[in-house]
Design an enzyme around this catalytic site. Sequence first.
Site, PDB file in Angstrom:
ATOM      1  N   ASP A   1       0.658   5.456   0.502  1.00  0.00           N
ATOM      2  CA  ASP A   1      -0.241   6.438   1.095  1.00  0.00           C
ATOM      3  C   ASP A   1      -0.649   7.503   0.084  1.00  0.00           C
ATOM      4  O   ASP A   1      -0.102   7.590  -1.025  1.00  0.00           O
ATOM      5  CB  ASP A   1       0.433   7.115   2.296  1.00  0.00           C
ATOM      6  CG  ASP A   1       0.600   6.158   3.473  1.00  0.00           C
ATOM      7  OD1 ASP A   1      -0.181   5.201   3.573  1.00  0.00           O
ATOM      8  OD2 ASP A   1       1.509   6.395   4.293  1.00  0.00           O
TER       9      ASP A   1
ATOM     10  N   ARG B   1       8.709   8.174   5.572  1.00  0.00           N
ATOM     11  CA  ARG B   1       8.589   9.633   5.705  1.00  0.00           C
ATOM     12  C   ARG B   1       8.994  10.098   7.110  1.00  0.00           C
ATOM     13  O   ARG B   1       9.574  11.181   7.265  1.00  0.00           O
ATOM     14  CB  ARG B   1       7.167  10.055   5.373  1.00  0.00           C
ATOM     15  CG  ARG B   1       6.845   9.889   3.889  1.00  0.00           C
ATOM     16  CD  ARG B   1       5.354   9.855   3.622  1.00  0.00           C
ATOM     17  NE  ARG B   1       4.730  11.104   4.033  1.00  0.00           N
ATOM     18  CZ  ARG B   1       3.410  11.257   4.141  1.00  0.00           C
ATOM     19  NH1 ARG B   1       2.596  10.236   3.904  1.00  0.00           N
ATOM     20  NH2 ARG B   1       2.918  12.422   4.491  1.00  0.00           N
TER      21      ARG B   1
ATOM     22  N   ARG C   1       0.849  -1.188   0.000  1.00  0.00           N
ATOM     23  CA  ARG C   1       0.000   0.000   0.000  1.00  0.00           C
ATOM     24  C   ARG C   1       0.885   1.238   0.000  1.00  0.00           C
ATOM     25  O   ARG C   1       1.837   1.312   0.767  1.00  0.00           O
ATOM     26  CB  ARG C   1      -0.895   0.027   1.243  1.00  0.00           C
ATOM     27  CG  ARG C   1      -1.816  -1.170   1.358  1.00  0.00           C
ATOM     28  CD  ARG C   1      -2.613  -1.095   2.647  1.00  0.00           C
ATOM     29  NE  ARG C   1      -3.489  -2.255   2.792  1.00  0.00           N
ATOM     30  CZ  ARG C   1      -4.295  -2.434   3.823  1.00  0.00           C
ATOM     31  NH1 ARG C   1      -4.328  -1.540   4.807  1.00  0.00           N
ATOM     32  NH2 ARG C   1      -5.073  -3.497   3.892  1.00  0.00           N
TER      33      ARG C   1
END
Length: 241
Positions: free
Chosen positions: A51, A194, A49
Site C-alpha cells: 500500500d 496494519r 501489492r
Amino acid sequence: MRYFIELSYNGKNYHGWQIQPDVVSVQEKVNHAVSTITQQKIEVVGAGRTDTGVHASQMFAHFDIEKELIGDVPHKLNSLLPRDIVVYNVFQVNDEKHARFDAISRSYEYKIWLGRNPFLLDFSWQIHSQKIDIDLMNDAAKLLLEFTDFQTFSKVKTDVYTYNCDITEAVWKQKGNELTFHITANRFLRNMVRAIVGTLIDVGLERIDKENFRKIIESKNRSNAGLSVPAKGLFLTNIKY
C-alpha cells in the site's frame, strides 16, 4: 524468456507498488527502467501489492522478453531508477515461474519506536511515553495461528475471493526502544498487517484482553478491530518460492 528481478524500495514517495492512474507507483518506475534497457514495452508482474507508504526490503517481480539480457543488468536498471528503488539481482527462470502465484510465503515486519527518534520518523511508528506489555501482545498474537478467516482485519471495500490466510508466524520482539512485529503467511489481505498491529497494541495497552482479541477475530467485522497503524512502519521483508 522470463526474468525475475529482486529489488527493494523506500515506499515514502510512492502510492504503493501497483500502477494507478495519476499517481506515482513503484511498478511504474520499474516498468520504465526495464522498457528502456530492453527497448520494448515491458510490464513487470510483482509478487504482491504494497500500500501507499509501505516499504519493501525484498520484492520480486517478473517480465518476459524475446532476447537474452546481457551485461550488468542490475547496474543498468539502477542507473535509470530513482535512488529510493534498488535492484539487486536479475536472473532467468523457467517460463512458467510466476512472481506472484508461485510464492509460498510472504513475511512482513512492523516497527514501533518507544519514544522519539528523528532519524526513524520515516521508518517507524513512534509511540510517546506509553508503557506497552509485549508479553500480553505475544500471548494474544498466538491466537492468530489458530484462525484462517481474517475478514476482521481486511479493508472493507476490497474485492477478494477469500478472506482465508495461513499465518505461520506472529511474534513481537523488543530490542531497546524498538518493538518489531514479525508475521509470515501464505497471503495477506489489504491492510491486514496494519490492522492486526493496531489491535495488538490495544492488548499491550490493556484496553482489551486476550479473550476480547479472540472475539474480535471471530466477529469478522472490521469495525471491532483496532486502528490501522501508519504505513511507514511496515516492511515487506521476505518472499519464499
